[in-house]
Write an enzyme that holds these catalytic residues in place. Structure first.
Site, PDB file in Angstrom:
ATOM      1  N   ASP A  36       0.249  39.185 -20.064  1.00 40.03           N
ATOM      2  CA  ASP A  36      -0.773  38.696 -19.142  1.00 40.03           C
ATOM      3  C   ASP A  36      -0.153  37.805 -18.053  1.00 40.03           C
ATOM      4  O   ASP A  36       0.864  37.145 -18.278  1.00 40.03           O
ATOM      5  CB  ASP A  36      -1.816  37.900 -19.942  1.00 40.03           C
ATOM      6  CG  ASP A  36      -2.948  37.371 -19.101  1.00 40.03           C
ATOM      7  OD1 ASP A  36      -3.692  38.183 -18.545  1.00 40.03           O
ATOM      8  OD2 ASP A  36      -3.072  36.143 -19.001  1.00 40.03           O
ATOM      9  N   GLU A  69       1.417  42.293 -16.373  1.00 44.32           N
ATOM     10  CA  GLU A  69       0.336  42.267 -15.391  1.00 44.32           C
ATOM     11  C   GLU A  69       0.872  41.626 -14.110  1.00 44.32           C
ATOM     12  O   GLU A  69       1.107  40.425 -14.066  1.00 44.32           O
ATOM     13  CB  GLU A  69      -0.859  41.469 -15.903  1.00 44.32           C
ATOM     14  CG  GLU A  69      -2.010  41.447 -14.902  1.00 44.32           C
ATOM     15  CD  GLU A  69      -3.068  40.407 -15.230  1.00 44.32           C
ATOM     16  OE1 GLU A  69      -4.248  40.666 -14.961  1.00 44.32           O
ATOM     17  OE2 GLU A  69      -2.715  39.328 -15.762  1.00 44.32           O
TER      18      GLU A  69
END
Length: 584
Positions: free
Chosen positions: A299, A328
């Protein structure tokens, strides 16, 4: 394990430790150093394990308040099958389904609320309340997912989020060693992992290194003030990844990007604190080993200290050589994205991240291809241009491609609820280079624009008793919803046996008047993909693509098994796509 040096963090909830070192007496285990902190409730122990150390319970003798105390630490047996039955990696042969556990299916209503946890909401009519989905609900519907062609499940974080509100998404972790009880806890997560592996399916772990929840014990009662980034007043990140590579960057802008908080309820981790970095690296290794993880989605990758990210990736690959990561990097620009992955760019910093979520082929690829009129730099030409930039990446086949996710508008809404455009989107997703990622429910035309994000995180139809629409059984679905679901099922299962799509090469041709043609091919198979983004019927002249069509005389539509004679010209209606297997 290859990892021989372990740092244990000990925390006392009812007193302080003395400065005396701890005593550890266990065969094959050496206590190298004991660290104290300004907060005397904490000790950190540096322990070295011999190659022949045996599983068992280690007794650690500590001195607290002038008395001796014993703490038990368990050394477990290592999993068998590293790289074969777990830690296998996720590749272009896979098809990922991204699921928010709270929004997929409620298989056990008894864990909808857990006594003592801060968030006691439970209302499916409110988008920011909890809805009750759990692992049992997923386990109950693994047949559906496997029959849909899915090979891999990625869940938004499932570690405990004991926050007062907004716990449905999972990104404000409060305990890195505990799976949230509202999903079923550690044991049911292991059962889910085992169930997937018994079906030759895989499990992806959503790792969050950049921040945690403000009710995490390391924020509520930290060893010292340096474990997270502190500011005189609340400073939010500027969300500008350019500061990492901009030759004209101001240091203050870079500091705000990396050290600013993502949100008031999410303290920003200080990766320059060696104890904190050990905490996260060890936790990730523990998590893989404990639950049999096969791949990692990282993330908010661009907000991390990138040197730390490289160290963390290297430590995991040292232990699990087949493990794959995809970060990400929600950025704008192919070069911007490539900076954060293994690339062919000559820069001072070199990332060792093997893959990213390919937002460029979403933002500047398939979306403009289907919503913009064709032009020299518009429409499907944007998709062509973006894919043509793959030369900057070391391994484009490892990029994770998508139509939507938990942070993006539902694709069906983006394309104006046009069913044919949705179908083209999925045909592209399942035939283009890379690893395709589905977002739960979009296969049955779930919709929602990101205004706010809760609108794109609805419940999967049929996941709750009493749902009038059930996507698992087909009950209550419209003909359009069924047709898109069937397209995904047919093409994804075809993909499982297609060597050309799973691991083959790609060749594409310059789009002409809205018609874009590309091929996936290897020595065994050739698949021709024809995307007509024009509203008008177009002619298909197979001889225009000689490098890939030479030697073939018929083309079989993989969706309906109809056949085209390649010696003749064919036609494709406006806003349609064909996926054809070429044969002799």
């Amino acid at each position: 394990m290859k990892t021989r040096d372990v740092q244990l963090l000990l925390r006392s909830s009812d007193g302080i430790f003395s400065k005396d070192t701890a005593i550890v007496n266990y065969p094959g285990l050496l206590l190298k150093q004991c660290h104290s902190f300004p907060n005397k409730k904490y000790l950190a122990l540096d322990i070295q394990l011999a190659p022949d150390v045996k599983p068992g319970v280690v007794s650690i003798q500590l001195f607290k308040n002038n008395r001796k105390q014993t703490v038990k630490w368990l050394i477990k047996e290592k999993r068998q099958g590293n790289g074969s039955s777990y830690a296998q990696g996720v590749t272009s042969a896979d098809f990922i389904d991204l699921i928010m556990a709270d929004r997929f299916s409620n298989g056990d209503p008894t864990n909808d609320r857990v006594k003592g946890m801060r968030d006691q909401t439970l209302d499916r009519q409110k988008m920011y309340d909890r809805h009750g989905g759990d692992f049992q609900g997923v386990i109950n519907h693994l047949d559906y997912l496997q029959n849909l062609g899915v090979t891999t499940l990625w869940f938004t974080p499932v570690m405990e989020n004991d926050m007062p509100y907004r716990t449905e998404h999972g990104y404000a972790i409060t305990n890195h060693y505990k799976i949230d009880e509202r999903y079923g806890g550690n044991q049911l997560y292991k059962k889910l992992s085992d169930s997937l592996h018994s079906r030759n399916m895989k499990l992806v772990f959503d790792a969050v290194y950049n921040h945690f929840g403000s009710y995490h014990f390391l924020e509520q009662d930290p060893p010292d003030s340096t474990w997270v980034h502190r500011w005189p007043k609340y400073i939010q990140t500027n969300y500008r990844e350019q500061v990492h590579y901009d030759p004209y960057v101001a240091d203050s802008d870079k500091k705000r990007m990396t050290d600013g908080w993502f949100d008031k309820m999410m303290p920003d981790i200080n990766h320059n604190n060696p104890f904190m970095t050990n905490y996260f690296i060890q936790n990730c290794i523990w998590y893989i080993e404990e639950f049999g993880i096969d791949g990692i989605r990282i993330d908010t990758y661009t907000y991390n200290n990138l040197d730390f990210a490289n160290r963390c990736n290297a430590a995991i690959l040292n232990e699990y050589p087949k493990m794959t990561f995809f970060g990400e990097a929600m950025v704008h620009g192919v070069l911007n994205q490539a900076y954060f992955e293994e690339n062919n760019i000559n820069t001072e910093f070199k990332s060792n991240l093997p893959s990213v979520v390919d937002f460029q082929n979403l933002y500047y690829g398939i979306i403009p291809a289907l919503i913009q009129p064709f032009g020299w730099t518009d429409g499907v030409n944007k998709l062509y241009y973006t894919l043509s930039s793959d030369f900057v990446s070391k391994n484009p086949m490892q990029k994770v491609i998508l139509l939507d996710n938990h942070d993006e508008p539902r694709f069906f809404s983006v394309v104006g609820e046009n069913v044919e455009k949705q179908k083209i989107g999925y045909q592209w997703l399942l035939t283009c280079r890379g690893i395709p990622q589905l977002y739960y429910g979009s296969e049955v035309l779930m919709k929602g624009l990101k205004a706010p994000d809760g609108l794109v995180r609805g419940d999967f139809p049929g996941g709750w008793i009493g749902d009038k629409k059930n996507a698992f059984t087909g009950e209550g679905l419209s003909s359009d919803e069924k047709s898109v679901q069937e397209l995904v099922r047919t093409l994804a299962n075809y993909r499982k046996t297609s060597s050309a799509i799973k691991t083959g090469k790609m060749m594409h041709y310059i789009p002409v008047d809205g018609l874009y043609v590309y091929f996936r091919y290897d020595d065994k198979q050739t698949v021709m993909c024809i995307m007509n983004t024009s509203p008008d019927l177009k002619e298909i002249d197979f001889s225009r693509y000689p490098e890939r069509t030479k030697g073939f005389n018929k083309a079989v539509n993989v969706l309906d098994l109809s056949t085209l004679d390649m010696s003749n010209k064919a036609v494709i209606p406006g806003m349609k796509m064909l996926v054809l297997e070429l044969r002799n």
